[in-house]
Motif scaffolding. Sequence first.
Motif, PDB file in Angstrom:
ATOM      1  N   GLY A 101       5.673 -15.152   2.719  1.00 56.21           N
ATOM      2  CA  GLY A 101       6.592 -14.477   3.892  1.00 56.21           C
ATOM      3  C   GLY A 101       6.970 -13.004   3.315  1.00 56.21           C
ATOM      4  O   GLY A 101       7.976 -12.550   3.863  1.00 56.21           O
ATOM      5  N   PHE A 102       6.399 -12.755   2.111  1.00 55.04           N
ATOM      6  CA  PHE A 102       7.014 -11.470   1.316  1.00 55.04           C
ATOM      7  C   PHE A 102       5.784 -10.558   1.247  1.00 55.04           C
ATOM      8  O   PHE A 102       5.391 -10.285  -0.009  1.00 55.04           O
ATOM      9  CB  PHE A 102       7.726 -11.882   0.306  1.00 55.04           C
ATOM     10  CG  PHE A 102       9.064 -12.440   0.207  1.00 55.04           C
ATOM     11  CD1 PHE A 102      10.164 -11.692   0.840  1.00 55.04           C
ATOM     12  CD2 PHE A 102       9.207 -13.686   0.292  1.00 55.04           C
ATOM     13  CE1 PHE A 102      11.372 -12.312   0.961  1.00 55.04           C
ATOM     14  CE2 PHE A 102      10.544 -14.410   0.399  1.00 55.04           C
ATOM     15  CZ  PHE A 102      11.365 -13.526   0.802  1.00 55.04           C
ATOM     16  N   PRO A 103       5.020 -10.132   2.100  1.00 52.78           N
ATOM     17  CA  PRO A 103       3.782  -9.133   1.918  1.00 52.78           C
ATOM     18  C   PRO A 103       4.792  -7.759   1.604  1.00 52.78           C
ATOM     19  O   PRO A 103       5.726  -7.502   1.905  1.00 52.78           O
ATOM     20  CB  PRO A 103       3.224  -8.988   3.139  1.00 52.78           C
ATOM     21  CG  PRO A 103       4.330  -9.694   4.247  1.00 52.78           C
ATOM     22  CD  PRO A 103       5.010 -10.326   3.575  1.00 52.78           C
ATOM     23  N   VAL A 104       3.973  -6.751   0.990  1.00 51.68           N
ATOM     24  CA  VAL A 104       4.621  -5.581   0.624  1.00 51.68           C
ATOM     25  C   VAL A 104       3.762  -4.482   1.045  1.00 51.68           C
ATOM     26  O   VAL A 104       3.436  -3.459   0.289  1.00 51.68           O
ATOM     27  CB  VAL A 104       5.087  -5.618  -1.067  1.00 51.68           C
ATOM     28  CG1 VAL A 104       6.322  -6.539  -1.317  1.00 51.68           C
ATOM     29  CG2 VAL A 104       3.916  -5.918  -1.936  1.00 51.68           C
ATOM     30  N   ASN A 105       3.042  -4.560   2.315  1.00 50.24           N
ATOM     31  CA  ASN A 105       2.170  -3.375   2.580  1.00 50.24           C
ATOM     32  C   ASN A 105       2.854  -2.283   3.169  1.00 50.24           C
ATOM     33  O   ASN A 105       2.296  -1.128   3.175  1.00 50.24           O
ATOM     34  CB  ASN A 105       1.217  -4.065   3.434  1.00 50.24           C
ATOM     35  CG  ASN A 105       0.470  -5.120   2.956  1.00 50.24           C
ATOM     36  OD1 ASN A 105      -0.048  -4.994   1.978  1.00 50.24           O
ATOM     37  ND2 ASN A 105       0.445  -6.246   3.561  1.00 50.24           N
ATOM     38  N   THR A 106       4.288  -2.348   3.680  1.00 49.18           N
ATOM     39  CA  THR A 106       4.955  -1.508   4.390  1.00 49.18           C
ATOM     40  C   THR A 106       6.330  -1.134   3.657  1.00 49.18           C
ATOM     41  O   THR A 106       6.781  -2.065   3.001  1.00 49.18           O
ATOM     42  CB  THR A 106       5.181  -1.552   5.538  1.00 49.18           C
ATOM     43  OG1 THR A 106       5.953  -2.801   5.977  1.00 49.18           O
ATOM     44  CG2 THR A 106       3.924  -1.916   6.331  1.00 49.18           C
ATOM     45  N   SER A 107       6.857  -0.066   3.979  1.00 49.23           N
ATOM     46  CA  SER A 107       8.153   0.235   3.253  1.00 49.23           C
ATOM     47  C   SER A 107       9.313  -1.016   3.864  1.00 49.23           C
ATOM     48  O   SER A 107      10.052  -1.287   3.039  1.00 49.23           O
ATOM     49  CB  SER A 107       8.766   1.480   3.854  1.00 49.23           C
ATOM     50  OG  SER A 107       7.928   2.572   3.094  1.00 49.23           O
ATOM     51  N   ASP A 108       9.395  -1.278   5.040  1.00 47.85           N
ATOM     52  CA  ASP A 108       9.999  -2.197   5.585  1.00 47.85           C
ATOM     53  C   ASP A 108       9.794  -3.859   4.828  1.00 47.85           C
ATOM     54  O   ASP A 108      10.771  -4.362   4.547  1.00 47.85           O
ATOM     55  CB  ASP A 108       9.800  -2.721   7.134  1.00 47.85           C
ATOM     56  CG  ASP A 108      10.443  -1.410   7.823  1.00 47.85           C
ATOM     57  OD1 ASP A 108      11.109  -0.549   7.150  1.00 47.85           O
ATOM     58  OD2 ASP A 108      10.114  -1.270   9.043  1.00 47.85           O
ATOM     59  N   GLN A 109       8.626  -4.123   4.639  1.00 44.99           N
ATOM     60  CA  GLN A 109       8.114  -5.281   3.890  1.00 44.99           C
ATOM     61  C   GLN A 109       8.880  -5.204   2.339  1.00 44.99           C
ATOM     62  O   GLN A 109       9.506  -6.169   2.102  1.00 44.99           O
ATOM     63  CB  GLN A 109       6.763  -5.623   3.916  1.00 44.99           C
ATOM     64  CG  GLN A 109       6.515  -5.690   5.344  1.00 44.99           C
ATOM     65  CD  GLN A 109       4.919  -6.068   5.400  1.00 44.99           C
ATOM     66  OE1 GLN A 109       4.115  -5.159   4.631  1.00 44.99           O
ATOM     67  NE2 GLN A 109       4.133  -6.544   6.459  1.00 44.99           N
ATOM     68  N   ILE A 110       8.837  -4.107   1.908  1.00 43.68           N
ATOM     69  CA  ILE A 110       9.088  -3.774   0.433  1.00 43.68           C
ATOM     70  C   ILE A 110      10.624  -3.975   0.276  1.00 43.68           C
ATOM     71  O   ILE A 110      11.391  -4.590  -0.487  1.00 43.68           O
ATOM     72  CB  ILE A 110       8.679  -2.509  -0.163  1.00 43.68           C
ATOM     73  CG1 ILE A 110       7.216  -2.523  -0.359  1.00 43.68           C
ATOM     74  CG2 ILE A 110       9.488  -2.111  -1.348  1.00 43.68           C
ATOM     75  CD1 ILE A 110       6.574  -1.077  -0.717  1.00 43.68           C
ATOM     76  N   PHE A 111      11.291  -3.505   1.384  1.00 44.00           N
ATOM     77  CA  PHE A 111      12.874  -3.486   1.490  1.00 44.00           C
ATOM     78  C   PHE A 111      13.249  -5.006   1.572  1.00 44.00           C
ATOM     79  O   PHE A 111      14.113  -5.338   1.127  1.00 44.00           O
ATOM     80  CB  PHE A 111      13.183  -2.550   2.881  1.00 44.00           C
ATOM     81  CG  PHE A 111      14.818  -2.871   3.185  1.00 44.00           C
ATOM     82  CD1 PHE A 111      15.891  -2.323   2.256  1.00 44.00           C
ATOM     83  CD2 PHE A 111      15.245  -3.746   4.026  1.00 44.00           C
ATOM     84  CE1 PHE A 111      17.184  -2.500   2.223  1.00 44.00           C
ATOM     85  CE2 PHE A 111      16.481  -3.774   4.443  1.00 44.00           C
ATOM     86  CZ  PHE A 111      17.626  -3.125   3.425  1.00 44.00           C
ATOM     87  N   LYS A 112      12.584  -5.822   2.387  1.00 44.78           N
ATOM     88  CA  LYS A 112      12.825  -7.027   2.721  1.00 44.78           C
ATOM     89  C   LYS A 112      12.717  -7.740   1.312  1.00 44.78           C
ATOM     90  O   LYS A 112      13.624  -8.662   0.781  1.00 44.78           O
ATOM     91  CB  LYS A 112      11.937  -7.918   3.608  1.00 44.78           C
ATOM     92  CG  LYS A 112      12.127  -9.324   3.917  1.00 44.78           C
ATOM     93  CD  LYS A 112      11.130  -9.859   4.843  1.00 44.78           C
ATOM     94  CE  LYS A 112      11.229 -11.320   5.068  1.00 44.78           C
ATOM     95  NZ  LYS A 112      10.332 -12.209   5.780  1.00 44.78           N
ATOM     96  N   ALA A 113      11.783  -7.590   0.427  1.00 45.03           N
ATOM     97  CA  ALA A 113      11.650  -8.096  -0.955  1.00 45.03           C
ATOM     98  C   ALA A 113      12.734  -7.630  -1.821  1.00 45.03           C
ATOM     99  O   ALA A 113      13.097  -8.552  -2.609  1.00 45.03           O
ATOM    100  CB  ALA A 113      10.237  -7.612  -1.381  1.00 45.03           C
ATOM    101  N   ILE A 114      13.140  -6.392  -1.773  1.00 40.62           N
ATOM    102  CA  ILE A 114      14.399  -6.111  -2.460  1.00 40.62           C
ATOM    103  C   ILE A 114      15.552  -6.790  -2.150  1.00 40.62           C
ATOM    104  O   ILE A 114      16.198  -7.217  -3.040  1.00 40.62           O
ATOM    105  CB  ILE A 114      14.439  -4.428  -2.310  1.00 40.62           C
ATOM    106  CG1 ILE A 114      13.203  -3.667  -2.884  1.00 40.62           C
ATOM    107  CG2 ILE A 114      15.803  -3.959  -2.785  1.00 40.62           C
ATOM    108  CD1 ILE A 114      13.328  -2.200  -2.531  1.00 40.62           C
ATOM    109  N   VAL A 115      15.645  -7.048  -0.816  1.00 45.08           N
ATOM    110  CA  VAL A 115      16.845  -7.675  -0.511  1.00 45.08           C
ATOM    111  C   VAL A 115      16.856  -9.046  -1.129  1.00 45.08           C
ATOM    112  O   VAL A 115      17.929  -9.713  -1.416  1.00 45.08           O
ATOM    113  CB  VAL A 115      17.064  -7.821   0.941  1.00 45.08           C
ATOM    114  CG1 VAL A 115      17.967  -8.837   1.563  1.00 45.08           C
ATOM    115  CG2 VAL A 115      17.279  -6.362   1.672  1.00 45.08           C
TER     116      VAL A 115
END
Length: 514
Positions: free
Chosen positions: A422-436
């Motif tokens: 549940g942690f793809p990093v293809n977009t800025s929103d997804q990267i933000f979720k991973a950072i959180v």
Amino acid sequence: MKKVSNYILKCAAICSLVLFVTCDEDVPVENTNALNPEIFFESLSQVEAAVNASYNQFQTIYQRVGYVFPDAMSDEVVSSGDPNFAPYNRFEFNATLDNIALYWTACFNGIGACNFVIGNEERMRANSATSNFSNEDVDNALGQAYFLRALYYYHLVKRFGGVPLKVDLTTALDDKPRASEDQVYNQIISDLQLSTQLTLPKGITEVGRVTKEAAYGLLGKIYLHRELYSEAQQAFSNVINHNLLPLDQYRDNFSESGEHNDESMFEVGYNGEVGTETERWAQTGIGTSEVTFHSQDYTGWANARPSSKIIEEFEDDDPRLDIAILIGSNNSYGPGDAFQFPCPGCVGGPVWYKFSQLYDEQNVSENSSVNVRILRYADIVLMQAEVEMNLGNNTAAVDFLNQIRDRAEMPRYGTATMDARGFPVNTSDQIFKAIVHERFVELCGEQVRFDDLVRWNLDDQELSIFPDANFNNPDPSLQVIRNYDPSVHRVMPIPQNEIDSNTQIGSGDQNPGY
């Protein structure tokens, strides 16, 4: 037990200071309450004594309230009901609580000690021509004081919003009105910019003192919180001489035996020594109490248990969980993991393992000498990821995230494994979720989560439900509503005694909702 050198003890005696406490074995912390600048700053030992006093109030703050406020108000902690924790965990605090006044007073006492150093720059430089210290020594003294004043103001602005700015020694005792948050942050940035130019690098100065790298790290953090991303990127680029510890040394970030390691950037020091019982239970900055109650509060008494929410946030194979939290009888602890949890004097799990005495000793006690880590390199790396994401450099952001994953020996972002979790990093929103996610698990119990949620505008979403066993129950009737109002509880109330005594602050200046 940490020891203080004979040289430092002699310096303290010569200076006739009214208080002697230690920040660590090399950096004592001394009180300048009765010092007269007209007969001071005449030797290197006196310059150092004045600087050391600037560290003192952090020991008062982090004896208890410094970790209680941000942790209890976050979603990482569930309070046992202890009166030091419960009002903040339930958002039921008010302006008359003693702990709020203690925090406010300790920060301003610390600022006063910093002002004593900064305000005597001219005298120090004049005396350096005929004394045993140089202009470089004066630079370093000022650099430390500017950093510490900025850090005290950072604590104040995060907890109270705008506060009085007292940065002029000659008018420091005058009543001052509340400055705006912007004004306070501008002062913090100005102080840190000076500190980066004046302090010594890591490895050159004594262990435990402010370093140039710490100043750049805190400056980058302030820039990030102010959404000044290019400035933050530049500040963080100057953080060198620090590394992430390998996984087999990871617990050194939280133990007494691992203090001042290559990942640690700034610590508040304790040595476990206790004066009178009164001094231990009511630190005022005057006395000999050198202990923090963190280990007893979080591990022994479990006044602040790790929440179900933070435990569930860890991935099943994340080794950081067992190093951060003791969940039950399946956990071992102590040197070589030789002991079985629960420990003598401890309640059952889950309790916090981080910053407890269990890493090095069998038993928890109130006399903890484990230093408080204010800033460590893992936080810098994660903030760099956030900065790069906000600058549109998504590849660089993921690379920084993967530095943390590699250290934890966990699957990397950008792989099929993490996509499936549940942690793809293809977009800025997804990267933000991973950072959180990554900041939640890596920095849990380190007094950053509440402020992260506020600056991300996720606080209302994440803090409105108690983070207990039912926080994610699909039946809303089983979720316990938490008394959180973002228009009120992002800051605490100005202490009532400040409103009563400061002629420049009235009841109309109180934070909304209190």
